[in-house]
Design a protein around this motif. Structure first.
Motif, PDB file in Angstrom:
ATOM      1  N   LEU A 197       2.405   2.526   0.706  1.00  0.00           N
ATOM      2  CA  LEU A 197       3.760   2.417   1.355  1.00  0.00           C
ATOM      3  C   LEU A 197       4.613   3.707   0.798  1.00  0.00           C
ATOM      4  N   ILE A 198       5.206   4.440   1.889  1.00  0.00           N
ATOM      5  CA  ILE A 198       5.877   5.670   1.336  1.00  0.00           C
ATOM      6  C   ILE A 198       7.291   5.319   2.096  1.00  0.00           C
ATOM      7  N   ALA A 199       8.379   5.597   1.102  1.00  0.00           N
ATOM      8  CA  ALA A 199       9.893   5.127   1.628  1.00  0.00           C
ATOM      9  C   ALA A 199      10.385   6.593   2.499  1.00  0.00           C
ATOM     10  N   GLY A 200      10.828   6.039   3.571  1.00  0.00           N
ATOM     11  CA  GLY A 200      11.517   7.207   4.309  1.00  0.00           C
ATOM     12  C   GLY A 200      12.597   7.999   3.634  1.00  0.00           C
ATOM     13  N   ASP A 201      13.038   9.123   4.373  1.00  0.00           N
ATOM     14  CA  ASP A 201      13.671  10.028   3.689  1.00  0.00           C
ATOM     15  C   ASP A 201      15.307   9.630   3.916  1.00  0.00           C
ATOM     16  N   ASP A 202      15.673   8.430   4.569  1.00  0.00           N
ATOM     17  CA  ASP A 202      16.905   8.100   4.819  1.00  0.00           C
ATOM     18  C   ASP A 202      17.642   7.025   3.764  1.00  0.00           C
ATOM     19  N   GLY A 203      16.849   6.664   2.737  1.00  0.00           N
ATOM     20  CA  GLY A 203      17.138   5.719   1.868  1.00  0.00           C
ATOM     21  C   GLY A 203      15.992   4.799   1.290  1.00  0.00           C
ATOM     22  N   PRO A 204      16.345   3.846   0.379  1.00  0.00           N
ATOM     23  CA  PRO A 204      15.527   3.240  -0.163  1.00  0.00           C
ATOM     24  C   PRO A 204      14.643   2.273   0.554  1.00  0.00           C
ATOM     25  N   LEU A 205      13.147   2.166   0.375  1.00  0.00           N
ATOM     26  CA  LEU A 205      12.653   1.141   1.159  1.00  0.00           C
ATOM     27  C   LEU A 205      12.455  -0.162   0.174  1.00  0.00           C
ATOM     28  N   ARG A 206      12.908  -1.425   0.645  1.00  0.00           N
ATOM     29  CA  ARG A 206      12.696  -2.545  -0.238  1.00  0.00           C
ATOM     30  C   ARG A 206      11.898  -3.496   0.733  1.00  0.00           C
ATOM     31  N   TYR A 207      10.966  -3.928  -0.361  1.00  0.00           N
ATOM     32  CA  TYR A 207       9.900  -4.960   0.108  1.00  0.00           C
ATOM     33  C   TYR A 207       9.351  -5.961  -0.921  1.00  0.00           C
ATOM     34  N   LEU A 208       8.921  -6.934  -0.411  1.00  0.00           N
ATOM     35  CA  LEU A 208       8.081  -7.932  -1.305  1.00  0.00           C
ATOM     36  C   LEU A 208       6.699  -7.568  -1.220  1.00  0.00           C
ATOM     37  N   ALA A 209       6.129  -7.552  -2.373  1.00  0.00           N
ATOM     38  CA  ALA A 209       4.494  -7.280  -2.308  1.00  0.00           C
ATOM     39  C   ALA A 209       3.847  -8.710  -2.857  1.00  0.00           C
ATOM     40  N   VAL A 210       3.021  -9.089  -2.023  1.00  0.00           N
ATOM     41  CA  VAL A 210       2.463 -10.339  -2.464  1.00  0.00           C
ATOM     42  C   VAL A 210       0.948 -10.240  -2.425  1.00  0.00           C
ATOM     43  N   SER A 211       0.557 -10.781  -3.366  1.00  0.00           N
ATOM     44  CA  SER A 211      -1.179 -11.053  -3.397  1.00  0.00           C
ATOM     45  C   SER A 211      -1.945 -11.937  -4.251  1.00  0.00           C
ATOM     46  N   SER A 212      -3.038 -12.097  -3.844  1.00  0.00           N
ATOM     47  CA  SER A 212      -4.045 -13.129  -4.298  1.00  0.00           C
ATOM     48  C   SER A 212      -4.030 -12.451  -5.862  1.00  0.00           C
ATOM     49  N   MET A 213      -4.246 -13.464  -6.673  1.00  0.00           N
ATOM     50  CA  MET A 213      -4.740 -12.901  -8.031  1.00  0.00           C
ATOM     51  C   MET A 213      -5.869 -13.228  -8.648  1.00  0.00           C
ATOM     52  N   HIS A 214      -6.961 -12.681  -7.829  1.00  0.00           N
ATOM     53  CA  HIS A 214      -8.393 -12.799  -8.311  1.00  0.00           C
ATOM     54  C   HIS A 214      -8.636 -11.810  -9.304  1.00  0.00           C
ATOM     55  N   GLU A 215      -9.440 -12.250 -10.178  1.00  0.00           N
ATOM     56  CA  GLU A 215      -9.901 -11.274 -11.274  1.00  0.00           C
ATOM     57  C   GLU A 215     -11.367 -11.779 -11.449  1.00  0.00           C
ATOM     58  N   PRO A 216     -12.278 -10.872 -11.935  1.00  0.00           N
ATOM     59  CA  PRO A 216     -11.871  -9.261 -12.131  1.00  0.00           C
ATOM     60  C   PRO A 216     -11.948  -8.694 -10.870  1.00  0.00           C
TER      61      PRO A 216
ATOM     62  N   ALA B 121      14.242   7.059  -1.544  1.00  0.00           N
ATOM     63  CA  ALA B 121      13.900   7.909  -0.319  1.00  0.00           C
ATOM     64  C   ALA B 121      12.790   8.910  -0.774  1.00  0.00           C
ATOM     65  N   GLY B 122      11.739   8.816  -0.067  1.00  0.00           N
ATOM     66  CA  GLY B 122      10.770  10.013  -0.059  1.00  0.00           C
ATOM     67  C   GLY B 122       9.654   9.809  -1.037  1.00  0.00           C
ATOM     68  N   LYS B 123       9.823   8.770  -2.035  1.00  0.00           N
ATOM     69  CA  LYS B 123       8.784   8.328  -2.809  1.00  0.00           C
ATOM     70  C   LYS B 123       7.626   7.341  -2.441  1.00  0.00           C
ATOM     71  N   ARG B 124       6.848   6.997  -3.510  1.00  0.00           N
ATOM     72  CA  ARG B 124       5.727   5.973  -3.376  1.00  0.00           C
ATOM     73  C   ARG B 124       5.700   5.227  -4.617  1.00  0.00           C
ATOM     74  N   ALA B 125       5.337   4.009  -4.463  1.00  0.00           N
ATOM     75  CA  ALA B 125       5.262   3.231  -5.891  1.00  0.00           C
ATOM     76  C   ALA B 125       3.976   3.310  -6.416  1.00  0.00           C
ATOM     77  N   TRP B 126       2.936   3.610  -5.696  1.00  0.00           N
ATOM     78  CA  TRP B 126       1.519   3.401  -6.200  1.00  0.00           C
ATOM     79  C   TRP B 126       0.801   4.301  -5.236  1.00  0.00           C
ATOM     80  N   PRO B 127      -0.440   5.016  -6.133  1.00  0.00           N
ATOM     81  CA  PRO B 127      -1.228   5.765  -5.160  1.00  0.00           C
ATOM     82  C   PRO B 127      -1.989   5.076  -4.033  1.00  0.00           C
ATOM     83  N   TYR B 128      -2.533   5.767  -3.309  1.00  0.00           N
ATOM     84  CA  TYR B 128      -3.355   4.978  -2.077  1.00  0.00           C
ATOM     85  C   TYR B 128      -4.391   4.568  -2.736  1.00  0.00           C
TER      86      TYR B 128
END
Length: 180
Positions: free
Chosen positions: A100-119, A46-53
């Motif tokens: 993504l920022i979790a609400g104050d009412d509890g944890p935010l659960r999600y799947l993060a999916v991405s292409s894997m291009h590098e660089p 609740a209220g936290k972020r996983a990564w910066p903007y």
């Protein structure tokens, strides 16, 4: 080995930074053999972020909200999130920056999916940073990275800075070595 992933069976790793950032997560694509598709299961307290903007210049991302509520910062706007929402963040510049920022009412659960291009090059509009990865895409095997550079956007030098001088010194050393 079954290709079915059940969140309750995952071994979650915790990532924290300061008071604002915290997440528990597990990779769910690479352990099953996926090489060009990245996916993580993420729980944000609740209220936290996983990564910066941030935004990616080479990788598209998609987030599937499994449970909880929160907010999405996207391209300078804020949107409400709830279970069942799917968020698509294409590669681009600050106009596709997201967080993504979790609400104050509890944890935010999600799947993060991405292409894997590098660089890949990532921008962080809030802090003015740039990050470049080569050898493994963001979220990929860090041991496989040949390059990882983090710098401030204003730490710019001229394209030709330092060129010519070093080249002349290298030529002179080579000539001395050949004549000796």
């Amino acid at each position: 080995m079954t290709p079915i992933v059940r969140p309750e069976n995952l071994s979650l790793q915790t990532q924290r930074h300061g008071e604002s950032f915290e997440a528990r997560m597990a990779s769910i694509a690479a352990p099953f053999g996926a090489r060009r598709l990245g996916a993580r299961y993420v729980e944000v307290p609740a209220g936290k972020r996983a990564w910066p903007y941030h935004c990616h210049h080479a990788n598209d991302e998609m987030f599937v909200i499994l449970s909880g509520t929160g907010r999405l910062r996207y391209g300078g706007e804020v949107h409400a999130l709830r279970a069942g929402d799917v968020v698509v963040c294409p590669a681009g510049g600050p106009d596709t920056a997201h967080q993504l920022i979790a609400g104050d009412d509890g944890p935010l659960r999600y799947l993060a999916v991405s292409s894997m291009h590098e660089p890949d090059v990532m921008e962080y509009p809030d802090s003015g940073k740039l990050v470049a990865f080569a050898g493994a895409a963001p979220g990929g095997d860090k041991a496989a990275r040949r390059l990882e550079v983090v710098l401030r956007r204003d730490a710019v030098v001229d394209y030709w800075a330092g060129e010519g001088e070093a080249e002349g010194e290298a030529e002179a050393e080579a000539e001395r070595g050949e004549g000796g």
